[in-house]
Scaffold this motif. Structure first.
Motif, PDB file in Angstrom:
ATOM      1  N   THR A   1      45.982  17.348  79.473  1.00 41.38           N
ATOM      2  CA  THR A   1      45.678  17.257  80.633  1.00 41.38           C
ATOM      3  C   THR A   1      46.314  16.155  81.149  1.00 41.38           C
ATOM      4  O   THR A   1      46.285  15.195  80.585  1.00 41.38           O
ATOM      5  CB  THR A   1      44.179  17.048  80.959  1.00 41.38           C
ATOM      6  N   CYS A   2      47.173  16.399  82.336  1.00 34.75           N
ATOM      7  CA  CYS A   2      47.939  15.240  83.005  1.00 34.75           C
ATOM      8  C   CYS A   2      47.399  15.059  84.432  1.00 34.75           C
ATOM      9  O   CYS A   2      47.441  15.722  85.023  1.00 34.75           O
ATOM     10  CB  CYS A   2      49.352  15.641  82.991  1.00 34.75           C
ATOM     11  N   SER A   3      47.139  13.809  84.830  1.00 35.48           N
ATOM     12  CA  SER A   3      46.902  13.390  86.026  1.00 35.48           C
ATOM     13  C   SER A   3      48.077  12.714  86.654  1.00 35.48           C
ATOM     14  O   SER A   3      48.513  11.585  86.443  1.00 35.48           O
ATOM     15  CB  SER A   3      45.372  12.444  86.050  1.00 35.48           C
ATOM     16  N   ILE A   4      48.911  13.370  87.681  1.00 36.55           N
ATOM     17  CA  ILE A   4      49.838  12.824  88.339  1.00 36.55           C
ATOM     18  C   ILE A   4      49.478  12.404  89.553  1.00 36.55           C
ATOM     19  O   ILE A   4      49.276  13.077  90.484  1.00 36.55           O
ATOM     20  CB  ILE A   4      51.162  13.764  88.243  1.00 36.55           C
ATOM     21  N   ARG A   5      50.336  11.153  90.083  1.00 38.41           N
ATOM     22  CA  ARG A   5      50.212  10.634  91.288  1.00 38.41           C
ATOM     23  C   ARG A   5      50.510  11.653  92.082  1.00 38.41           C
ATOM     24  O   ARG A   5      51.828  12.255  92.274  1.00 38.41           O
ATOM     25  CB  ARG A   5      50.721   9.092  91.396  1.00 38.41           C
TER      26      ARG A   5
ATOM     27  N   ALA B   1      52.227   7.930  81.103  1.00 37.49           N
ATOM     28  CA  ALA B   1      53.535   8.618  81.210  1.00 37.49           C
ATOM     29  C   ALA B   1      54.112   8.544  82.570  1.00 37.49           C
ATOM     30  O   ALA B   1      53.223   8.238  83.487  1.00 37.49           O
ATOM     31  CB  ALA B   1      53.424   9.889  80.799  1.00 37.49           C
ATOM     32  N   VAL B   2      55.196   8.953  82.701  1.00 40.47           N
ATOM     33  CA  VAL B   2      56.126   8.894  83.962  1.00 40.47           C
ATOM     34  C   VAL B   2      56.748  10.268  84.077  1.00 40.47           C
ATOM     35  O   VAL B   2      57.669  10.470  83.189  1.00 40.47           O
ATOM     36  CB  VAL B   2      57.090   7.691  84.353  1.00 40.47           C
ATOM     37  N   THR B   3      56.833  10.897  85.112  1.00 43.66           N
ATOM     38  CA  THR B   3      57.569  12.173  85.515  1.00 43.66           C
ATOM     39  C   THR B   3      58.879  11.621  85.329  1.00 43.66           C
ATOM     40  O   THR B   3      59.375  10.537  85.970  1.00 43.66           O
ATOM     41  CB  THR B   3      57.127  12.894  86.654  1.00 43.66           C
ATOM     42  N   GLN B   4      59.745  12.483  84.898  1.00 46.89           N
ATOM     43  CA  GLN B   4      61.458  12.319  84.990  1.00 46.89           C
ATOM     44  C   GLN B   4      62.035  13.322  85.693  1.00 46.89           C
ATOM     45  O   GLN B   4      62.878  12.884  86.618  1.00 46.89           O
ATOM     46  CB  GLN B   4      61.947  12.072  83.479  1.00 46.89           C
ATOM     47  N   ASP B   5      61.749  14.436  85.485  1.00 49.72           N
ATOM     48  CA  ASP B   5      62.227  15.513  86.257  1.00 49.72           C
ATOM     49  C   ASP B   5      61.575  16.823  86.238  1.00 49.72           C
ATOM     50  O   ASP B   5      60.534  17.118  85.546  1.00 49.72           O
ATOM     51  CB  ASP B   5      63.809  15.774  86.029  1.00 49.72           C
ATOM     52  N   LEU B   6      61.671  17.733  87.178  1.00 49.79           N
ATOM     53  CA  LEU B   6      61.287  18.923  87.282  1.00 49.79           C
ATOM     54  C   LEU B   6      62.408  20.072  87.185  1.00 49.79           C
ATOM     55  O   LEU B   6      63.396  19.858  87.787  1.00 49.79           O
ATOM     56  CB  LEU B   6      60.417  19.175  88.603  1.00 49.79           C
TER      57      LEU B   6
ATOM     58  N   LEU C   1      57.166   9.664  89.077  1.00 47.79           N
ATOM     59  CA  LEU C   1      55.501   9.451  89.478  1.00 47.79           C
ATOM     60  C   LEU C   1      54.662   9.040  88.263  1.00 47.79           C
ATOM     61  O   LEU C   1      54.893   9.521  87.082  1.00 47.79           O
ATOM     62  CB  LEU C   1      54.889  10.886  89.841  1.00 47.79           C
ATOM     63  N   PRO C   2      53.832   8.280  88.642  1.00 47.17           N
ATOM     64  CA  PRO C   2      53.094   7.667  87.331  1.00 47.17           C
ATOM     65  C   PRO C   2      52.033   8.720  87.036  1.00 47.17           C
ATOM     66  O   PRO C   2      51.667   9.626  87.991  1.00 47.17           O
ATOM     67  CB  PRO C   2      52.260   6.377  87.725  1.00 47.17           C
ATOM     68  N   ALA C   3      51.782   8.846  85.826  1.00 46.30           N
ATOM     69  CA  ALA C   3      50.731   9.958  85.272  1.00 46.30           C
ATOM     70  C   ALA C   3      49.646   9.090  84.200  1.00 46.30           C
ATOM     71  O   ALA C   3      50.482   8.455  83.577  1.00 46.30           O
ATOM     72  CB  ALA C   3      51.172  10.841  84.744  1.00 46.30           C
ATOM     73  N   LEU C   4      48.563   9.714  83.694  1.00 43.52           N
ATOM     74  CA  LEU C   4      47.852   9.543  82.570  1.00 43.52           C
ATOM     75  C   LEU C   4      47.434  10.742  82.392  1.00 43.52           C
ATOM     76  O   LEU C   4      47.024  11.743  82.650  1.00 43.52           O
ATOM     77  CB  LEU C   4      46.375   8.942  83.553  1.00 43.52           C
ATOM     78  N   CYS C   5      47.727  10.942  80.832  1.00 43.16           N
ATOM     79  CA  CYS C   5      47.605  12.047  80.246  1.00 43.16           C
ATOM     80  C   CYS C   5      46.481  12.070  78.865  1.00 43.16           C
ATOM     81  O   CYS C   5      46.546  10.818  78.587  1.00 43.16           O
ATOM     82  CB  CYS C   5      49.085  12.727  79.727  1.00 43.16           C
ATOM     83  N   TRP C   6      46.240  13.064  78.531  1.00 46.42           N
ATOM     84  CA  TRP C   6      45.086  13.042  77.416  1.00 46.42           C
ATOM     85  C   TRP C   6      45.142  14.358  76.967  1.00 46.42           C
ATOM     86  O   TRP C   6      45.423  15.438  77.342  1.00 46.42           O
ATOM     87  CB  TRP C   6      43.820  12.508  77.878  1.00 46.42           C
ATOM     88  N   SER C   7      44.724  14.339  75.288  1.00 45.59           N
ATOM     89  CA  SER C   7      44.462  15.374  74.926  1.00 45.59           C
ATOM     90  C   SER C   7      43.409  15.327  73.744  1.00 45.59           C
ATOM     91  O   SER C   7      42.549  14.250  73.643  1.00 45.59           O
ATOM     92  CB  SER C   7      45.582  16.023  73.926  1.00 45.59           C
ATOM     93  N   ARG C   8      43.029  16.295  72.886  1.00 44.21           N
ATOM     94  CA  ARG C   8      41.970  16.217  71.932  1.00 44.21           C
ATOM     95  C   ARG C   8      42.205  15.135  70.866  1.00 44.21           C
ATOM     96  O   ARG C   8      41.328  14.359  70.500  1.00 44.21           O
ATOM     97  CB  ARG C   8      41.685  17.427  71.295  1.00 44.21           C
ATOM     98  N   ARG C   9      43.641  14.955  70.600  1.00 42.44           N
ATOM     99  CA  ARG C   9      43.783  13.977  69.477  1.00 42.44           C
ATOM    100  C   ARG C   9      44.079  12.791  70.087  1.00 42.44           C
ATOM    101  O   ARG C   9      44.342  11.781  69.496  1.00 42.44           O
ATOM    102  CB  ARG C   9      44.978  14.573  68.551  1.00 42.44           C
ATOM    103  N   GLN C  10      44.601  12.592  71.377  1.00 40.69           N
ATOM    104  CA  GLN C  10      44.863  11.313  72.059  1.00 40.69           C
ATOM    105  C   GLN C  10      43.965  10.993  73.328  1.00 40.69           C
ATOM    106  O   GLN C  10      44.010  11.918  74.220  1.00 40.69           O
ATOM    107  CB  GLN C  10      46.396  11.225  72.419  1.00 40.69           C
TER     108      GLN C  10
END
Length: 191
Positions: free
Chosen positions: A53-57, A28-33, A14-23
């Motif tokens: 913080t990751c926003s995953i489709r 990113a793309v999920t690969q597995d659980l 699943l496609p994702a958009l992630c962010w943090s204080r330094r970035q």
């Protein structure tokens, strides 16, 4: 390099958009659980213990902490209540199973992830069950449910009549009695 957990991971892309204080943000793309957490593949490698913080489709926005990093891979654990973590895990497992099915026919309508995922499912006998929308198309919806409903069961999702057409672990696929016009299907749809 670290070892992977002993139990088999469940592959889910699943496609994702992630962010943090330094970035500010990175893709990113999920690969597995797995019991260890959610593994992502990305060109950006976050730091160990970094909060992301990751926003995953199909899942939505999640607060996480990085528990492992590897070459172009990183693993996060959710910083959420047990109930929310279990809900995310059920949805990811359902999507993993759905992605792994090779015998599925081609979809007639594209699926979207609705903004409002929580929904009430009314059975013919009047019982009301809480559900969570995984995705919606003009012709039907996939729902995560805590109850097993056999194929052929007539249900109402919100105010939309439907029938269960397939089951999967922790959920069902339902076909709407009266399909929507494809132009009516968008992230803000309310069933």
């Amino acid at each position: 390099m670290t070892e992977h957990p002993a139990s088999d991971p469940h592959t889910v892309f699943l496609p994702a958009l992630c962010w943090s204080r330094r970035q500010p943000d990175f893709y990113a793309v999920t690969q597995d659980l797995s019991p260890e957490g959610i593994t992502f593949r990305s060109a950006f490698e976050p730091a160990l213990d970094e909060r992301l913080t990751c926003s995953i489709r199909y899942i939505g926005q999640l607060d996480t902490r990085v528990v492992r990093t590897d070459d172009k891979l990183f693993v996060v654990r959710l910083m959420a209540s047990r109930q929310r973590a279990a809900e995310v895990a059920r949805t990811l497992l359902a999507l993993s199973r759905e992605q792994g099915r090779s015998d599925q026919p081609a979809r007639a309508h594209p699926r979207i992830s609705p903004e409002r995922k929580d929904v009430l499912v009314t059975l013919e006998d009047g019982r009301v069950l809480p559900g969570r929308l995984i995705n919606v198309s003009a012709s039907g919806a996939a729902l995560a449910l805590d109850h097993t409903l056999p194929p052929g069961t007539s249900i109402t999702i919100g105010s939309t009549a439907a029938q269960v057409v397939r089951i999967f672990r922790d959920g069902v696929g339902a076909a709407f009695a009266y399909p929507f016009d494809p132009g009516q299907v968008h992230a803000g749809i309310r069933l």
